[in-house]
Design an enzyme around this catalytic site. Structure first.
Site, PDB file in Angstrom:
ATOM      1  N   MET A   1      43.777  43.395  53.936  1.00  0.00           N
ATOM      2  CA  MET A   1      42.392  43.021  53.659  1.00  0.00           C
ATOM      3  C   MET A   1      41.377  43.601  54.642  1.00  0.00           C
ATOM      4  SD  MET A   1      42.855  41.452  50.917  1.00  0.00           S
ATOM      5  CE  MET A   1      41.222  40.784  50.596  1.00  0.00           C
TER       6      MET A   1
ATOM      7  N   HIS B   1      45.553  48.871  44.248  1.00  0.00           N
ATOM      8  CA  HIS B   1      44.284  48.199  43.941  1.00  0.00           C
ATOM      9  C   HIS B   1      44.357  47.604  42.532  1.00  0.00           C
ATOM     10  CE1 HIS B   1      39.998  47.361  44.195  1.00  0.00           C
ATOM     11  NE2 HIS B   1      39.891  47.806  42.959  1.00  0.00           N
TER      12      HIS B   1
ATOM     13  N   ASN C   1      53.609  42.259  46.956  1.00  0.00           N
ATOM     14  CA  ASN C   1      53.820  43.709  46.811  1.00  0.00           C
ATOM     15  C   ASN C   1      54.823  44.228  47.848  1.00  0.00           C
ATOM     16  OD1 ASN C   1      52.349  44.802  44.542  1.00  0.00           O
ATOM     17  ND2 ASN C   1      50.475  44.185  45.586  1.00  0.00           N
TER      18      ASN C   1
ATOM     19  N   GLY D   1      52.279  38.714  50.398  1.00  0.00           N
ATOM     20  CA  GLY D   1      53.266  39.779  50.473  1.00  0.00           C
ATOM     21  C   GLY D   1      54.103  39.999  49.235  1.00  0.00           C
TER      22      GLY D   1
ATOM     23  N   ASN E   1      47.560  52.946  48.852  1.00  0.00           N
ATOM     24  CA  ASN E   1      47.043  51.590  48.633  1.00  0.00           C
ATOM     25  C   ASN E   1      47.259  51.198  47.183  1.00  0.00           C
ATOM     26  OD1 ASN E   1      45.449  49.181  49.251  1.00  0.00           O
ATOM     27  ND2 ASN E   1      43.843  50.114  48.007  1.00  0.00           N
TER      28      ASN E   1
ATOM     29  N   LYS F   1      37.495  46.758  67.408  1.00  0.00           N
ATOM     30  CA  LYS F   1      38.147  47.444  66.291  1.00  0.00           C
ATOM     31  C   LYS F   1      38.832  48.742  66.713  1.00  0.00           C
ATOM     32  CE  LYS F   1      33.993  49.796  64.558  1.00  0.00           C
ATOM     33  NZ  LYS F   1      33.081  49.946  63.391  1.00  0.00           N
TER      34      LYS F   1
END
Length: 202
Positions: A91, A110, A14, A12, A108, A66
């Site tokens: 993830m 990256h 970020n 965590g 997001n 899911k």
């Protein structure tokens, strides 16, 4: 006030960068209203607790299906009246239903210069190992909107980081991570300034 929900899986850092940005006043007119973790042992949950941010664990153990897992995430985001979803070291690949529910409101971070070293299989230290194996002179980080692809949504911000002689996966990762923290804060500021995001959930 922009209501941000952050999806996490690990340490965590970020998430902490967003918290720090808000608490320092660098990011204004925003608050983190929820942290959603795919991992019950993620240290990000401790960070949320320390800063009195509500959190919820939605993992494969509780939701092996899911579709049920996706519905649970959407329900939690809706309940928190989420304006912007930030994937901060999350993830799992989002299902199309999730992308559609918050289309244009999911970003997001990256650890590469998209479109290089991204897509399926490129995450975490795998990205930095691939950069070093390719022998390229620079890497970096990218903040982008999320669509149904993997790392294929419109880019919001990028910043380059040099690859230095003698770099290891760990040293390069640390340098890129510093840049991730910086541009994630800047991207959220940019989104707030553009008033691109709608208010109050769906």
């Amino acid at each position: 006030m922009l209501r941000i929900s952050v999806l996490v899986s690990g340490g965590g850092t970020n998430l902490q960068a967003i918290i720090d940005g808000i608490e320092s006043g660098f990011i204004q007119e925003a608050e983190i209203v929820l942290v959603v973790s795919s991992n019950p042992n993620a240290y990000a949950l401790e960070r949320a607790k320390k800063h009195k941010i509500p959190s919820v664990v939605i993992d494969k153990a509780k939701y092996p299906d899911k579709d049920a897992r996706t519905k649970a995430i959407i329900s939690a985001l809706d309940l928190a009246k989420t304006d912007l979803v930030v994937l901060a070291g999350y993830m799992s690949i989002l299902e199309p239903e999730m992308v559609d529910a918050y289309r244009g409101r999911i970003i997001n971070i990256h650890p590469s210069l998209i479109p290089q070293f991204c897509g399926v299989g490129f995450y975490g230290k795998r990205v930095h190992a691939a950069v070093l194996a390719a022998g390229v002179p620079e890497s970096g980080a990218t903040v982008h909107y999320v669509d149904e692809g993997v790392d294929t949504g419109p880019i919001i911000l990028q910043e380059k980081v040099p690859v230095l002689e003698g770099d290891t996966v760990e040293t390069l990762a640390a340098r890129v991570l510093e840049t991730e923290h910086k541009i994630l804060q800047e991207a959220i500021r940019k989104i707030i300034a553009s008033k691109h995001v709608g208010k109050g959930g769906r």
